[in-house]
Design an enzyme around this catalytic site. Sequence first.
Site, PDB file in Angstrom:
ATOM      1  CE  LYS A 154     112.296 -46.471  56.275  1.00 42.15           C
ATOM      2  NZ  LYS A 154     110.820 -47.627  55.661  1.00 42.15           N
ATOM      3  N   GLY A 174     114.320 -59.809  45.087  1.00 41.31           N
ATOM      4  CA  GLY A 174     114.800 -60.025  46.020  1.00 41.31           C
ATOM      5  C   GLY A 174     114.413 -61.530  47.025  1.00 41.31           C
ATOM      6  N   GLY A 201     114.648 -61.459  50.604  1.00 44.64           N
ATOM      7  CA  GLY A 201     114.696 -61.672  52.175  1.00 44.64           C
ATOM      8  C   GLY A 201     113.518 -61.144  52.678  1.00 44.64           C
ATOM      9  CG  ASN A 202     110.390 -60.059  56.474  1.00 42.88           C
ATOM     10  OD1 ASN A 202     109.651 -59.138  55.763  1.00 42.88           O
ATOM     11  ND2 ASN A 202     110.516 -60.762  57.220  1.00 42.88           N
TER      12      ASN A 202
HETATM   13  P1  NAD Z   1     115.672 -57.924  53.449  1.00 45.73           P
HETATM   14  O1  NAD Z   1     117.208 -57.096  53.707  1.00 45.73           O
HETATM   15  O2  NAD Z   1     115.104 -58.964  54.660  1.00 45.73           O
HETATM   16  O3  NAD Z   1     115.817 -58.027  51.740  1.00 45.73           O
HETATM   17  C1  NAD Z   1     116.777 -57.480  50.689  1.00 45.73           C
HETATM   18  C2  NAD Z   1     116.375 -58.819  49.846  1.00 45.73           C
HETATM   19  O4  NAD Z   1     117.399 -57.813  48.508  1.00 45.73           O
HETATM   20  C3  NAD Z   1     118.358 -59.196  49.868  1.00 45.73           C
HETATM   21  O5  NAD Z   1     116.913 -60.841  49.355  1.00 45.73           O
HETATM   22  C4  NAD Z   1     119.051 -58.625  49.339  1.00 45.73           C
HETATM   23  O6  NAD Z   1     119.378 -59.767  48.737  1.00 45.73           O
HETATM   24  C5  NAD Z   1     118.435 -57.919  47.585  1.00 45.73           C
HETATM   25  N1  NAD Z   1     119.120 -57.465  47.399  1.00 45.73           N
HETATM   26  C6  NAD Z   1     119.647 -56.429  47.731  1.00 45.73           C
HETATM   27  N2  NAD Z   1     120.587 -55.899  46.446  1.00 45.73           N
HETATM   28  C7  NAD Z   1     119.391 -56.245  45.482  1.00 45.73           C
HETATM   29  C8  NAD Z   1     119.392 -56.457  44.551  1.00 45.73           C
HETATM   30  N3  NAD Z   1     120.751 -55.252  43.373  1.00 45.73           N
HETATM   31  N4  NAD Z   1     119.442 -56.821  43.045  1.00 45.73           N
HETATM   32  C9  NAD Z   1     118.264 -57.524  43.240  1.00 45.73           C
HETATM   33  N5  NAD Z   1     118.333 -58.467  44.466  1.00 45.73           N
HETATM   34  C10 NAD Z   1     118.983 -57.189  45.327  1.00 45.73           C
HETATM   35  O7  NAD Z   1     114.434 -56.026  53.533  1.00 45.73           O
HETATM   36  P2  NAD Z   1     113.355 -56.526  52.814  1.00 45.73           P
HETATM   37  O8  NAD Z   1     112.662 -56.477  54.202  1.00 45.73           O
HETATM   38  O9  NAD Z   1     112.833 -57.987  52.923  1.00 45.73           O
HETATM   39  O10 NAD Z   1     112.687 -54.890  52.202  1.00 45.73           O
HETATM   40  C11 NAD Z   1     112.949 -55.308  50.918  1.00 45.73           C
HETATM   41  C12 NAD Z   1     112.079 -54.181  50.577  1.00 45.73           C
HETATM   42  O11 NAD Z   1     110.819 -53.908  50.971  1.00 45.73           O
HETATM   43  C13 NAD Z   1     112.716 -52.925  51.113  1.00 45.73           C
HETATM   44  O12 NAD Z   1     112.528 -51.733  49.856  1.00 45.73           O
HETATM   45  C14 NAD Z   1     111.543 -51.590  52.201  1.00 45.73           C
HETATM   46  O13 NAD Z   1     111.959 -50.806  52.265  1.00 45.73           O
HETATM   47  C15 NAD Z   1     110.561 -52.650  52.241  1.00 45.73           C
HETATM   48  N6  NAD Z   1     109.860 -52.777  52.516  1.00 45.73           N
HETATM   49  C16 NAD Z   1     109.922 -53.806  53.643  1.00 45.73           C
HETATM   50  C17 NAD Z   1     109.352 -53.878  54.816  1.00 45.73           C
HETATM   51  C18 NAD Z   1     109.514 -55.280  56.370  1.00 45.73           C
HETATM   52  O14 NAD Z   1     108.460 -54.989  57.242  1.00 45.73           O
HETATM   53  N7  NAD Z   1     110.582 -55.712  55.871  1.00 45.73           N
HETATM   54  C19 NAD Z   1     107.715 -53.174  55.103  1.00 45.73           C
HETATM   55  C20 NAD Z   1     107.895 -52.332  54.231  1.00 45.73           C
HETATM   56  C21 NAD Z   1     108.614 -51.961  52.758  1.00 45.73           C
END
Ligand code: NAD
Length: 428
Positions: free
Chosen positions: A107, A219, A221-222
């Site tokens: 990481k 959340g 996000g993605n």
């Molecule tokens: P992202 O940055 O696209 O989205 C994060 C989301 O979380 C946003 O909507 C943000 O507003 C919200 N958020 C942040 N703090 C918050 C809070 N305190 N309360 C409520 N919502 C909150 O990130 P992502 O890529 O969607 O990743 C989200 C999680 O999934 C992370 O833990 C990441 O490590 C994990 N993850 C992501 C992937 C990937 O492929 N993107 C793969 C495995 C795990």
Amino acid sequence: MSSSEYNAFQMAQEQFDRIADMLQLDSGVKDLLRNPMREYHFSIPVRMDDGTTKVFRGFRVQHNDARGPGKGGIRFHPLETIDTVRALSMWMTWKTAVVDIPLGGSKGGVICDPHNLSDRELERISRGWVRQISQNVGPLSDIPAPDIMTSPQIMLWMLDEFETLNRGKYPGFITGKPVGMGGSLGRTEATGYGVVFTIREALRDFDLKAANTTASVQGFGNVAQYAIQLYSQIGGTVIAVSCWDQKEQTSNTFRKSTGVKLEELQGITDRFGGIDKAKAKDLGYEILPGDDWLKQDVDILIPAALENQITVKNVEMMSKKVKIIAEGANGPTTPAADKVIESRNIFMIPDLLANAGGVTTSYFEQVQSNLNYYWDKDEVLGKLDTKMTSAYRAVSNLSMRKKMYMRDAAFITAVNRVVQACRERGWV
Ligand code: NAD
């Protein structure tokens, strides 16, 4: 990354120690696996747009590569810490092992806030990160990817820097690249879809139809958006989502009891996954406090924001109706809250399994990049479904056979595979 008392690495080590005791691992194996094998800390000096120089701290942690090259994302976050990166690298080792792909766990991160950086500044940080670490990462040793607040564009800048330094084309150096520039079709959807593949299997085990279930998601996000997309496609209804409000520095929950509409919310969401509160109100959403996503009377909870979100302070808020928790985020549940969830017989699809779709498709991207031959989207998503379903089945079979909590079954499956690889290599 989320609160001063919380330490993700301590939590990851506690989780591992528990499993090591269950498996009666000897002290040499334990010592090897409870710490990263290598870690790099470095400074990235960056010329800012206003002419000043700022120095950003960057990290890369390689937890274990017995099963193959390290794999893991890079986060750009103002509260990034080395312990968060260590924890995430360890979780990557377990995640790649639980889905049985030939990769290890790494990481990376940079302490910075992309909200306050221009594209030019982000590019300089991204290229600076690669310049500092290029000797210790690469397509045959450690392959980075995007994570929180890093994007396909950032991956492409990083690839370009790596290829410039190494005088050649190495599309397998990094994954999460833009489609058409070495990226895989389906990678954007992969993590969220993977979460829903595991939910679909769990519903099958419960003899429940998705169409008769509701969910609440933390959340937007993605991961969350694609989980909502596929869960809705298989018939489920999401009634609440929560996200971070950058302006107010707090989180909010957006609720529509008839079901949130993905496209309309996407239309009022910024690139960081923040939903515009005023516009959501106009569209008929109730705006509730951030923690309220957890209180909803739903069958399924999907924490898909960040770690340390379901804690002893709020776990009791969870509705009695909740049957399944699918951890889209990494480490969203603290060990103490997890005990409460286990005692309430809620079916837990743990992070290392539920969100492994991202790394699985990253692996597919790496394979395609190394071959320089790209598959169509259906092929990628079909292969993802096969991998996720068989990983889910292996873990749930162990869990049923040994009457074991799903998180323990997933960890045991993963740790056993990594221990075996370390032993076969003669490391321990
Ligand atoms: P992202 O940055 O696209 O989205 C994060 C989301 O979380 C946003 O909507 C943000 O507003 C919200 N958020 C942040 N703090 C918050 C809070 N305190 N309360 C409520 N919502 C909150 O990130 P992502 O890529 O969607 O990743 C989200 C999680 O999934 C992370 O833990 C990441 O490590 C994990 N993850 C992501 C992937 C990937 O492929 N993107 C793969 C495995 C795990």
